[in-house]
Design a protein around this motif. Structure first.
Motif, PDB file in Angstrom:
ATOM      1  N   PHE A 194      76.100  16.388  32.887  1.00  0.00           N
ATOM      2  CA  PHE A 194      75.932  14.941  33.020  1.00  0.00           C
ATOM      3  C   PHE A 194      76.149  14.223  31.697  1.00  0.00           C
ATOM      4  CE2 PHE A 194      72.692  11.414  32.775  1.00  0.00           C
ATOM      5  CZ  PHE A 194      73.486  10.464  33.406  1.00  0.00           C
ATOM      6  N   PHE A 195      75.443  14.644  30.647  1.00  0.00           N
ATOM      7  CA  PHE A 195      75.444  13.877  29.404  1.00  0.00           C
ATOM      8  C   PHE A 195      76.735  14.039  28.602  1.00  0.00           C
ATOM      9  CE2 PHE A 195      70.765  14.097  30.009  1.00  0.00           C
ATOM     10  CZ  PHE A 195      70.508  12.738  29.956  1.00  0.00           C
ATOM     11  N   VAL A 196      77.348  15.209  28.616  1.00  0.00           N
ATOM     12  CA  VAL A 196      78.550  15.388  27.797  1.00  0.00           C
ATOM     13  C   VAL A 196      79.639  14.377  28.176  1.00  0.00           C
ATOM     14  CG1 VAL A 196      80.453  16.953  27.244  1.00  0.00           C
ATOM     15  CG2 VAL A 196      78.096  17.770  27.137  1.00  0.00           C
ATOM     16  N   PRO A 197      80.006  14.235  29.439  1.00  0.00           N
ATOM     17  CA  PRO A 197      81.009  13.208  29.757  1.00  0.00           C
ATOM     18  C   PRO A 197      80.472  11.779  29.680  1.00  0.00           C
ATOM     19  CG  PRO A 197      80.325  14.358  31.749  1.00  0.00           C
ATOM     20  CD  PRO A 197      79.701  15.085  30.613  1.00  0.00           C
ATOM     21  N   THR A 198      79.223  11.575  30.053  1.00  0.00           N
ATOM     22  CA  THR A 198      78.691  10.205  30.105  1.00  0.00           C
ATOM     23  C   THR A 198      78.513   9.617  28.714  1.00  0.00           C
ATOM     24  OG1 THR A 198      77.510  10.822  32.125  1.00  0.00           O
ATOM     25  CG2 THR A 198      76.868   8.767  31.084  1.00  0.00           C
TER      26      THR A 198
END
Length: 511
Positions: free
Chosen positions: A58-62
């Motif tokens: 979730f956090f890596v692309p967002t």
């Protein structure tokens, strides 16, 4: 176990789609349904690993925008840190669901407590892309008026877990009634926000937000600081002329964004005079986002109020400077990992006062503008404070020039939209480079601008004094979630057999 790993990664990827620029809000409860299924019945250590994987997906692309100009290390470090809180939620929920049955309440409170913790720690926390900030267009979003961002996130997580319960009961061929019950509850939660009344009435005032633009995107956006200041002066005077030519109502307040004047407008006479002349020509008060070289050895990120014939009459200093962006905590330690920390040459000093500017409107009303600068809009307490101080409209000044053509600016605008619903206030959201907008108290964004253009947003916004239930409750919803989680943990501890965590009552090892 491989299937759980793949499903955990899929849940994180699916959750990305709920946030800008995808804006598929329904993806959030579906993602959490998958995550609840993945975590139910596994060992706590596996729960941590699976939660961490979901968080990374979730956090890596967002949060990709965080490394656009500073490299991959800060991006992956921030993403990993945030993903650890998913791991923490996974650990707690796995322990609570040890018997292999989906527990919707336990899942929802574990997730929201982890979200609340990452909003506070470390270094004051980073509450970006909380579940609630994906829901401004959804019925869920209207629940913000009742209990703030935590209540929205709780409802989304609970809905997801209820959907997971539907899936497990359907696969287990349970009677239709037992399958339909959690399904009905999930549907009811999903539409419950439609029952929440959202008012947008009230006396109005005329606002103009100036998006002056910068010479170039990137970390050196202010290498030509005078050009940035000139852009905002010229755009303001052009907006005045265009408004008069079109017969538009005279504004009550102009707003410039954060970093509109990175030349200290109180110490540099040229910059000060330029701003004063602009205010004199428009005859209208102006809020300037400026950089002050104070206190000694530090900088201050400020909002300054300039009034015709009076000069600067009030100031607000940003209360929550961004760690690693505006100051470097434990600088010597972090320099061991990257010399990029020294890109921040001087630390920003935190302010201590709530930001509130009072400006008389032509209609006889009084504008009480509650101020926040850039990332402060993501912090529940900072935004609540300005309303409790008497704000009848919110002003969010931001500078998105250091994040390029990424989702960072749309993500921030989505936060302002939810704040409008939560706090029952209009929002003047102004960026140096976009996106800027005028937001009504129902969360609708008007005149949304494009990135890296010079633009103006202008119009009448309602001034509102009533306080939503969310404002009156303050931090109570989060406290209730913590108490509920402690209660669930205590109850589960009393029921657990006196064996190791890894062995179930039938002496079989869990996954």
């Amino acid at each position: 176990m491989l299937s759980r790993v793949l499903a955990a990664l899929a849940s994180g990827g699916l959750l990305c789609l709920a946030f800008p620029t995808f804006d598929l809000w329904g993806a959030a409860p579906l993602a959490l349904a998958v995550l609840a299924l993945v975590l139910t019945g596994v060992r706590p250590r596996a729960g941590f690993a699976l939660g961490l994987l979901a968080g990374l997906a979730f956090f890596v692309p967002t949060l990709h925008w965080s490394g656009v100009y500073v490299g991959n290390l800060p991006w992956f470090a921030l993403s990993t840190l945030q993903a650890l809180f998913f791991g923490l939620a996974g650990t707690v929920y796995a322990w609570l669901s040890a018997r292999g049955t989906v527990r919707p309440l336990a899942f929802a409170v574990a997730f929201i407590c982890a979200e609340s913790l990452r909003s506070r720690a470390p270094y004051g926390g980073f509450p970006w892309v909380k579940l609630a900030f994906s829901q401004a267009d959804a019925p869920f979003g209207r629940l913000a008026a009742l209990g703030g961002a935590p209540s929205v996130g709780f409802a989304v997580a609970l809905t997801g877990a209820l959907l997971a319960m539907v899936a497990t009961r359907a696969v287990g061929r349970m009677p239709l009634g037992r399958v339909a019950l959690p399904g009905g509850l999930a549907v009811g939660l999903a539409v419950s926000g439609l029952l929440v009344p959202i008012s947008t009435d009230g006396p109005t005032a005329e606002f103009v937000g100036i998006q002056g633009n910068v010479p170039r995107p990137g970390l050196d956006f202010n290498a030509e600081r005078r050009a940035v200041l000139d852009n905002h002066v010229n755009a303001t005077l052009a907006a005045r002329a265009a408004g008069e030519a079109a017969g538009q109502p005279r504004p009550d307040l102009y707003v410039w964004p954060e970093n509109a004047s990175d030349i200290d407008p109180l110490r540099n006479e040229d910059a000060n005079q330029l701003i004063r002349n602009t205010v004199a020509q428009t005859g209208v008060p102006l809020i300037v986002g400026g950089l002050l070289e104070e206190p000694e050895g530090y900088l201050s990120n400020t909002s300054l109020l300039f009034e015709p014939g009076k000069g600067d009459t009030a100031r607000y200093v940003k209360r929550h400077p961004v760690p690693f962006g505006e100051y470097i905590p434990n600088r010597d330690f972090w320099r061991l990992f990257s010399d990029q920390v020294d890109l921040v040459r001087r630390d920003f000093y935190p302010g201590s006062e709530v930001g509130l500017f009072t400006v008389p409107a032509r209609s006889g009303q009084v504008i009480r503008a509650g101020l926040s600068i850039c990332f402060e809009v993501a912090y529940d307490d900072i935004m609540r404070d300005v309303v409790n101080a008497g704000a009848n409209v919110l002003v969010v000044q931001t500078n998105n020039a250091t994040f390029g053509y990424t989702a960072e600016s749309p993500q921030q605008l989505a936060i302002s939209r939810l704040r409008a619903i939560e706090l029952g206030r209009s929002v003047v959201h102004v960026s140096t480079v976009g996106q800027s907008a005028l937001i009504t108290p129902d969360g609708t964004a008007h005149q949304v601008t494009s990135l890296y253009t010079q633009a103006v947003v202008r119009g009448a916004l309602p001034l509102r004094d009533s306080r939503t239930l969310s404002v009156r409750l303050g931090g109570t919803p989060e406290l209730a979630a913590v108490l509920a989680l402690l209660g669930l943990v205590a109850a589960a501890a009393r029921r657990r057999p006196r064996t190791t965590d890894d062995i179930d009552p039938n002496h079989r090892r869990r996954e």
